[in-house]
Scaffold this motif. Structure first.
Motif, PDB file in Angstrom:
ATOM      1  N   ALA A  65       0.859  -1.189   0.000  1.00 34.21           N
ATOM      2  CA  ALA A  65       0.000   0.000   0.000  1.00 34.21           C
ATOM      3  C   ALA A  65       0.897   1.243   0.000  1.00 34.21           C
ATOM      4  CB  ALA A  65      -0.907   0.011   1.226  1.00 34.21           C
ATOM      5  N   SER A  66       0.453   2.306  -0.660  1.00 35.30           N
ATOM      6  CA  SER A  66       1.287   3.509  -0.744  1.00 35.30           C
ATOM      7  C   SER A  66       1.234   4.354   0.524  1.00 35.30           C
ATOM      8  CB  SER A  66       0.862   4.365  -1.936  1.00 35.30           C
ATOM      9  OG  SER A  66      -0.482   4.785  -1.778  1.00 35.30           O
ATOM     10  N   ARG A  67       0.035   4.455   1.107  1.00 41.72           N
ATOM     11  CA  ARG A  67      -0.180   5.221   2.336  1.00 41.72           C
ATOM     12  C   ARG A  67      -1.125   4.430   3.214  1.00 41.72           C
ATOM     13  NH1 ARG A  67      -1.651   9.810  -1.382  1.00 41.72           N
ATOM     14  NH2 ARG A  67      -3.695   9.011  -0.919  1.00 41.72           N
ATOM     15  N   VAL A  68      -0.904   4.514   4.502  1.00 39.53           N
ATOM     16  CA  VAL A  68      -1.793   3.832   5.445  1.00 39.53           C
ATOM     17  C   VAL A  68      -2.101   4.797   6.585  1.00 39.53           C
ATOM     18  CG1 VAL A  68      -2.054   1.900   7.042  1.00 39.53           C
ATOM     19  CG2 VAL A  68      -0.855   1.555   4.863  1.00 39.53           C
ATOM     20  N   ALA A  69      -3.385   5.021   6.821  1.00 43.22           N
ATOM     21  CA  ALA A  69      -3.834   5.828   7.955  1.00 43.22           C
ATOM     22  C   ALA A  69      -4.366   4.868   9.013  1.00 43.22           C
ATOM     23  CB  ALA A  69      -4.912   6.809   7.524  1.00 43.22           C
ATOM     24  N   LEU A  70      -3.680   4.789  10.132  1.00 38.25           N
ATOM     25  CA  LEU A  70      -4.111   3.966  11.261  1.00 38.25           C
ATOM     26  C   LEU A  70      -4.883   4.866  12.211  1.00 38.25           C
ATOM     27  CD1 LEU A  70      -0.699   2.163  11.925  1.00 38.25           C
ATOM     28  CD2 LEU A  70      -2.647   1.289  10.617  1.00 38.25           C
ATOM     29  N   THR A  71      -6.125   4.506  12.518  1.00 33.12           N
ATOM     30  CA  THR A  71      -6.960   5.342  13.379  1.00 33.12           C
ATOM     31  C   THR A  71      -7.569   4.504  14.496  1.00 33.12           C
ATOM     32  OG1 THR A  71      -9.024   5.014  12.163  1.00 33.12           O
ATOM     33  CG2 THR A  71      -7.573   6.770  11.387  1.00 33.12           C
ATOM     34  N   ASP A  72      -7.776   5.140  15.622  1.00 32.54           N
ATOM     35  CA  ASP A  72      -8.477   4.489  16.724  1.00 32.54           C
ATOM     36  C   ASP A  72      -9.059   5.579  17.613  1.00 32.54           C
ATOM     37  OD1 ASP A  72      -8.310   1.340  17.777  1.00 32.54           O
ATOM     38  OD2 ASP A  72      -9.016   2.790  19.253  1.00 32.54           O
ATOM     39  N   GLY A  73     -10.147   5.276  18.259  1.00 30.82           N
ATOM     40  CA  GLY A  73     -10.791   6.238  19.141  1.00 30.82           C
ATOM     41  C   GLY A  73     -10.447   6.051  20.593  1.00 30.82           C
ATOM     42  N   SER A  97       0.445   7.066   8.890  1.00 32.53           N
ATOM     43  CA  SER A  97       0.069   8.070   9.884  1.00 32.53           C
ATOM     44  C   SER A  97      -0.781   7.401  10.953  1.00 32.53           C
ATOM     45  CB  SER A  97      -0.702   9.223   9.236  1.00 32.53           C
ATOM     46  OG  SER A  97      -1.909   8.749   8.674  1.00 32.53           O
ATOM     47  N   VAL A  98      -0.711   7.943  12.157  1.00 33.35           N
ATOM     48  CA  VAL A  98      -1.498   7.442  13.286  1.00 33.35           C
ATOM     49  C   VAL A  98      -2.301   8.614  13.821  1.00 33.35           C
ATOM     50  CG1 VAL A  98      -1.398   6.445  15.607  1.00 33.35           C
ATOM     51  CG2 VAL A  98       0.244   5.701  13.855  1.00 33.35           C
ATOM     52  N   SER A  99      -3.625   8.435  13.891  1.00 32.00           N
ATOM     53  CA  SER A  99      -4.494   9.532  14.332  1.00 32.00           C
ATOM     54  C   SER A  99      -5.621   9.015  15.211  1.00 32.00           C
ATOM     55  CB  SER A  99      -5.127  10.229  13.130  1.00 32.00           C
ATOM     56  OG  SER A  99      -4.164  10.754  12.280  1.00 32.00           O
ATOM     57  N   ALA A 100      -6.016   9.848  16.165  1.00 33.10           N
ATOM     58  CA  ALA A 100      -7.201   9.550  16.962  1.00 33.10           C
ATOM     59  C   ALA A 100      -8.424   9.887  16.118  1.00 33.10           C
ATOM     60  CB  ALA A 100      -7.197  10.368  18.247  1.00 33.10           C
ATOM     61  N   GLY A 104     -18.782   9.848  15.409  1.00 35.64           N
ATOM     62  CA  GLY A 104     -19.890  10.528  16.041  1.00 35.64           C
ATOM     63  C   GLY A 104     -19.494  11.723  16.874  1.00 35.64           C
ATOM     64  N   GLU A 105     -18.228  12.124  16.841  1.00 35.36           N
ATOM     65  CA  GLU A 105     -17.793  13.263  17.644  1.00 35.36           C
ATOM     66  C   GLU A 105     -17.326  14.424  16.787  1.00 35.36           C
ATOM     67  OE1 GLU A 105     -15.121  12.205  20.753  1.00 35.36           O
ATOM     68  OE2 GLU A 105     -16.534  10.823  21.651  1.00 35.36           O
ATOM     69  N   GLY A 106     -17.785  14.479  15.531  1.00 32.83           N
ATOM     70  CA  GLY A 106     -17.469  15.612  14.672  1.00 32.83           C
ATOM     71  C   GLY A 106     -16.054  15.624  14.128  1.00 32.83           C
ATOM     72  N   ASN A 107     -15.349  14.507  14.204  1.00 32.94           N
ATOM     73  CA  ASN A 107     -13.990  14.442  13.662  1.00 32.94           C
ATOM     74  C   ASN A 107     -14.046  14.495  12.143  1.00 32.94           C
ATOM     75  OD1 ASN A 107     -14.203  13.175  16.219  1.00 32.94           O
ATOM     76  ND2 ASN A 107     -12.150  12.421  16.004  1.00 32.94           N
ATOM     77  N   ASP A 108     -12.998  14.992  11.547  1.00 39.80           N
ATOM     78  CA  ASP A 108     -12.865  14.992  10.100  1.00 39.80           C
ATOM     79  C   ASP A 108     -11.942  13.841   9.735  1.00 39.80           C
ATOM     80  OD1 ASP A 108     -12.546  15.496   7.434  1.00 39.80           O
ATOM     81  OD2 ASP A 108     -11.568  17.428   7.693  1.00 39.80           O
ATOM     82  N   ALA A 109     -12.464  12.831   9.046  1.00 38.63           N
ATOM     83  CA  ALA A 109     -11.665  11.661   8.678  1.00 38.63           C
ATOM     84  C   ALA A 109     -10.479  12.056   7.817  1.00 38.63           C
ATOM     85  CB  ALA A 109     -12.529  10.630   7.966  1.00 38.63           C
ATOM     86  N   ALA A 110     -10.590  13.131   7.063  1.00 33.27           N
ATOM     87  CA  ALA A 110      -9.478  13.573   6.212  1.00 33.27           C
ATOM     88  C   ALA A 110      -8.273  13.983   7.060  1.00 33.27           C
ATOM     89  CB  ALA A 110      -9.910  14.719   5.320  1.00 33.27           C
ATOM     90  N   ALA A 111      -8.505  14.366   8.316  1.00 33.68           N
ATOM     91  CA  ALA A 111      -7.404  14.760   9.187  1.00 33.68           C
ATOM     92  C   ALA A 111      -6.488  13.591   9.516  1.00 33.68           C
ATOM     93  CB  ALA A 111      -7.959  15.367  10.483  1.00 33.68           C
ATOM     94  N   ALA A 112      -6.944  12.369   9.268  1.00 33.93           N
ATOM     95  CA  ALA A 112      -6.118  11.189   9.535  1.00 33.93           C
ATOM     96  C   ALA A 112      -4.993  11.046   8.520  1.00 33.93           C
ATOM     97  CB  ALA A 112      -6.978   9.928   9.525  1.00 33.93           C
ATOM     98  N   TRP A 113      -5.106  11.715   7.361  1.00 34.76           N
ATOM     99  CA  TRP A 113      -4.110  11.565   6.294  1.00 34.76           C
ATOM    100  C   TRP A 113      -2.960  12.525   6.495  1.00 34.76           C
ATOM    101  CZ3 TRP A 113      -3.971   7.570   3.192  1.00 34.76           C
ATOM    102  CH2 TRP A 113      -5.123   6.812   3.088  1.00 34.76           C
ATOM    103  N   PRO A 114      -1.743  12.114   6.124  1.00 34.14           N
ATOM    104  CA  PRO A 114      -0.602  13.027   6.191  1.00 34.14           C
ATOM    105  C   PRO A 114      -0.902  14.296   5.388  1.00 34.14           C
ATOM    106  CG  PRO A 114       0.133  10.806   5.672  1.00 34.14           C
ATOM    107  CD  PRO A 114      -1.381  10.802   5.617  1.00 34.14           C
TER     108      PRO A 114
END
Length: 123
Positions: A65-73, A97-100, A104-114
């Motif tokens: 994979a070229s980019r991987v966004a790992l996310t968890d709440g 990238s690693v992002s919280a 349902g809490e108004g997060n922007d999923a795009a913020a998970a990307w570098p």
């Protein structure tokens, strides 16, 4: 070695019993599916939601994979997720990238990307 998911010794687990602090059987099943789908994965971006240990996303990185966004709440697993991303960096060339991210809490999923990367288009 991308034959096993997770490869032995590639991931740390949480010391305390936390839902996302262990590799679940479904992760191994997803990794097998990714391995079988490897040609379709090469060079594509991946988002892992509810990453926990990051096993599936990091395996996708190792498969090409070229980019991987790992996310968890879960705040309890974020340090573990970051440590596993760092621990596995020598095994792939993906931008990880690693992002919280809490649904349902108004997060922007795009913020998970570098910052330099465009998030994938919704399918």
């Amino acid at each position: 070695d991308v034959r096993e998911c997770p490869p032995p010794g590639s991931l740390a687990a949480a010391r305390a019993p936390v839902l996302g602090g262990r590799v679940w059987p479904a992760a191994a099943a997803l990794c097998r599916w990714l391995r079988l789908s490897r040609p379709a994965l090469l060079g594509l971006p991946v988002v892992e939601l509810g990453s926990g240990t990051g096993a599936v996303g990091l395996y996708a990185a190792a498969l090409g994979a070229s980019r991987v966004a790992l996310t968890d709440g879960s705040a309890e697993v974020m340090d573990l997720l970051r440590a596993n991303a760092t621990r596995n960096a020598p095994h792939h060339s993906a931008v990880v990238s690693v992002s919280a991210l809490r649904w349902g809490e108004g997060n922007d999923a795009a913020a998970a990307w570098p910052q330099a990367a465009e998030p994938p288009a919704a399918g």
